[in-house]
Design an enzyme around this catalytic site. Structure first.
Site, PDB file in Angstrom:
ATOM      1  N   GLU A  46      -1.684   4.680 -10.843  1.00 32.45           N
ATOM      2  CA  GLU A  46      -3.106   4.426 -11.040  1.00 32.45           C
ATOM      3  C   GLU A  46      -3.395   2.971 -11.393  1.00 32.45           C
ATOM      4  O   GLU A  46      -4.531   2.634 -11.740  1.00 32.45           O
ATOM      5  CB  GLU A  46      -3.646   5.351 -12.141  1.00 32.45           C
ATOM      6  N   ALA A  47      -2.381   2.109 -11.335  1.00 29.40           N
ATOM      7  CA  ALA A  47      -2.561   0.710 -11.704  1.00 29.40           C
ATOM      8  C   ALA A  47      -1.829  -0.174 -10.709  1.00 29.40           C
ATOM      9  O   ALA A  47      -0.932   0.280  -9.993  1.00 29.40           O
ATOM     10  CB  ALA A  47      -2.036   0.453 -13.122  1.00 29.40           C
TER      11      ALA A  47
END
Length: 296
Positions: free
Chosen positions: A152-153
């Site tokens: 998610e990053a």
């Protein structure tokens, strides 16, 4: 005389659908982010889950020393602190539950700076959590079933390389299962390229915390089902509907169990790639899996 060819195609379609449903229908969840959720063995003993992702290895890549964050369940930096979960993992696996280690999560520092970096991370994961050997195995002698990608990053760079490298460790005796947890906007910005490799066995799409993307439940099922139809075409083994296990488990996207059972499952179960439901996460799953398991 009956023309058997008339029945061949429908029979093949029906057989394929039945095999998919029998082999894949189940509930997945995440464990490891709240000590109030109890032990891993307790989660498996409910009989509600077919897959459990241990989260998270949230520091890795780019020359960093990989780090586990199990939110107080144990202290990964202290030798032997997490080894007691080895017995829990073995207990879960003896009940037919697949246990995977989840990479990433919403909070962490991780990236893969190059294909070589991805290869090094794959080697670390193999030796530390899977079927390889290392002097430092946080879960002792337990051999996890696979690796989950909850990225998610950062960017999506080189996660396809990591996935292929991990798949390369699969043998006829022991398969390394791979799963991915993309956000519901299609295609996923971080995992789209990796998923397109076709090496992922399970994709549990996060149909929550994406209110602006028009792909989750918002009081009616139209947007959710439209998004599901896109995700059900991905090049992966099975696709799961990822939803919050309670209203407090996410900022938005919660589906009341009866709505899921009556308005969502009848449609998504018709997909040949349907695999089940993923619930985020174990701590909040006090009643939800019980309510839906007979319908999943």
């Amino acid at each position: 005389m009956l023309n058997m060819a008339v029945f061949t195609l429908p029979l093949l379609i029906l057989t394929s659908l039945l095999v998919s449903l029998c082999n894949g229908a189940g509930i997945a969840t995440y464990w490891g982010q709240n000590t109030g959720e109890g032990t891993l063995a307790t989660a498996c003993a409910t009989g509600n889950y077919k897959f459990i992702n241990i989260g998270f290895l949230n520091v890795f890549g780019n020359g960093q020393t990989p780090q586990l964050n199990l939110a107080g369940h144990c202290s990964p930096n202290i030798a032997g602190s997490c080894s007691r979960f080895g017995n829990d993992i073995a207990s879960c696996q003896s009940s037919g539950i697949k246990v995977l280690l989840s990479l990433g999560g919403a909070a962490g520092t991780y990236s893969l700076s190059s294909p070589s970096d991805a290869q090094q991370v794959a080697t670390f994961l193999w030796n530390t959590f899977l079927g390889g050997t290392s002097n430092s195995r946080p879960f002792g002698n337990a051999v996890l079933d696979g690796i989950d990608f909850d990225i998610e990053a950062g960017t999506g760079a080189n996660y396809d390389v990591l996935a292929r490298a991990l798949q390369g460790h699969s043998t006829s005796q022991r398969k390394v299962y791979l799963s991915a947890a993309p956000q519901c906007p299609f295609p996923d910005a971080h995992l789209g390229t990796a998923i397109n490799t076709g090496v992922f066995d399970f994709v549990w799409v996060q149909f929550y915390n994406n209110p602006k993307a028009a792909c989750q439940y918002n009081g009616n099922t139209n947007q959710l089902l439209a998004s599901w139809r896109k995700w059900s075409t991905v090049n992966a083994g099975q696709v799961f509907l990822g939803i919050p296990a309670a209203t407090r488990a996410a900022n938005n996207g919660f589906i009341p169990p009866q709505v899921l059972i009556s308005q969502v499952l009848p449609t998504i179960k018709s997909s040949p790639k349907y695999g089940g439901v993923m619930l985020w996460f174990r701590f909040f799953d006090t009643t939800y899996s019980n309510a839906i398991k007979s319908s999943v």
